[in-house]
Design a protein around this motif. Structure first.
Motif, short mmCIF file in Angstrom:
data_model
loop_
_atom_site.label_atom_id
_atom_site.label_comp_id
_atom_site.label_asym_id
_atom_site.label_seq_id
_atom_site.Cartn_x
_atom_site.Cartn_y
_atom_site.Cartn_z
N ARG A 27 0.83 -1.20 0.00
CA ARG A 27 0.00 0.00 0.00
C ARG A 27 0.87 1.25 0.00
NH1 ARG A 27 -1.89 1.96 5.38
NH2 ARG A 27 -3.75 2.59 4.26
N PHE A 28 0.22 2.36 -0.30
CA PHE A 28 0.97 3.62 -0.27
C PHE A 28 0.16 4.68 0.46
CE2 PHE A 28 -1.00 6.65 -3.24
CZ PHE A 28 -1.94 5.84 -3.86
N VAL A 29 0.89 5.52 1.17
CA VAL A 29 0.31 6.68 1.83
C VAL A 29 1.24 7.83 1.49
CG1 VAL A 29 -0.30 7.76 4.04
CG2 VAL A 29 -0.59 5.29 3.75
N ILE A 33 -9.27 0.99 -4.04
CA ILE A 33 -10.66 1.38 -4.21
C ILE A 33 -11.17 2.07 -2.96
CG2 ILE A 33 -13.02 0.53 -4.55
CD1 ILE A 33 -11.76 -1.74 -6.25
N SER A 34 -10.87 1.49 -1.79
CA SER A 34 -11.42 2.07 -0.57
C SER A 34 -10.70 3.35 -0.16
CB SER A 34 -11.42 1.05 0.57
OG SER A 34 -10.15 0.48 0.71
N GLU A 35 -9.47 3.55 -0.65
CA GLU A 35 -8.74 4.75 -0.23
C GLU A 35 -8.67 5.82 -1.31
OE1 GLU A 35 -4.99 3.58 1.44
OE2 GLU A 35 -5.94 2.57 3.13
N ALA A 36 -9.34 5.61 -2.43
CA ALA A 36 -9.32 6.60 -3.50
C ALA A 36 -9.95 7.90 -3.00
CB ALA A 36 -10.05 6.08 -4.72
N ALA A 37 -9.15 8.94 -2.90
CA ALA A 37 -9.64 10.17 -2.28
C ALA A 37 -9.91 11.27 -3.29
CB ALA A 37 -8.63 10.66 -1.25
N VAL A 66 -9.62 11.66 -9.82
CA VAL A 66 -8.62 11.82 -10.88
C VAL A 66 -8.26 10.43 -11.39
CG1 VAL A 66 -7.61 13.96 -9.97
CG2 VAL A 66 -6.71 11.75 -9.22
N ALA A 67 -7.52 10.40 -12.48
CA ALA A 67 -7.09 9.12 -13.03
C ALA A 67 -6.09 8.47 -12.07
CB ALA A 67 -6.44 9.35 -14.38
N GLN A 68 -6.19 7.16 -11.95
CA GLN A 68 -5.26 6.40 -11.11
C GLN A 68 -4.41 5.54 -12.03
OE1 GLN A 68 -5.41 6.25 -7.57
NE2 GLN A 68 -7.18 7.59 -7.35
N VAL A 69 -3.15 5.84 -12.09
CA VAL A 69 -2.25 5.09 -12.95
C VAL A 69 -1.53 4.05 -12.11
CG1 VAL A 69 -0.23 5.23 -14.45
CG2 VAL A 69 -1.97 7.03 -14.52
N ASP A 92 -16.98 5.96 -6.22
CA ASP A 92 -18.03 5.29 -5.44
C ASP A 92 -17.82 3.78 -5.37
OD1 ASP A 92 -19.22 7.77 -5.10
OD2 ASP A 92 -20.41 7.56 -6.94
N GLY A 93 -16.59 3.37 -5.18
CA GLY A 93 -16.33 1.96 -4.98
C GLY A 93 -16.29 1.11 -6.23
N ILE A 94 -16.47 1.72 -7.40
CA ILE A 94 -16.33 0.93 -8.62
C ILE A 94 -15.23 1.54 -9.49
CG2 ILE A 94 -18.62 -0.13 -8.77
CD1 ILE A 94 -19.43 2.19 -10.58
#
Ligand code: ZN
Length: 121
Positions: free
Chosen positions: A39-41, A80-84, A87-90, A110-112
């Protein structure tokens, strides 16, 4: 991006993509505070600095990138749960013993998630 994520194996690496009109013109590396393989923070101060740099240069945030040094090629449940941000996620993913990274892009809301088409020029 590849050099950056390569240099952080076995940990996930991350950063921001900025530019104009969905065209990436700058890659900003942000340290992964989690120092984790799964994971990343983003370091909050470095992330803020990166946002300020984007503003100061008249650009907009287009995407967030991070690596999956041991796969999968797609978004993880954590992603998915941490997408804040909307924007595009690469995602740059790599098989265990390979030096080749695959680059895929997703939109998570929204979780999808849906895969997006990336044009590399
Ligand atoms: Zn991930």
């Amino acid at each position: 991006m590849i050099t950056h994520v390569d240099s952080h194996i076995p940990f996930e690496a991350c950063g921001l993509l900025a530019g104009h009109n969905s065209k990436v013109e700058a890659v900003l590396e942000v340290p992964n505070q989690a120092q984790s393989e799964v994971r990343f923070v983003m370091d909050p101060i470095e992330q803020l600095n990166a946002f300020e740099w984007i503003d100061a240069n008249g650009m907009e945030l287009i995407g967030i990138f991070h690596s999956h040094p041991t796969g999968p090629e797609t978004v993880s449940q954590t992603d998915i749960s941490e997408a804040a941000y909307a924007v595009a996620q690469v995602i740059l993913a790599r098989a265990d013993d390979s030096h080749l990274w695959s680059v895929r892009c997703f939109w998570i809301e929204d979780g999808i998630y849906n895969e997006m088409v990336v044009e590399i020029c």
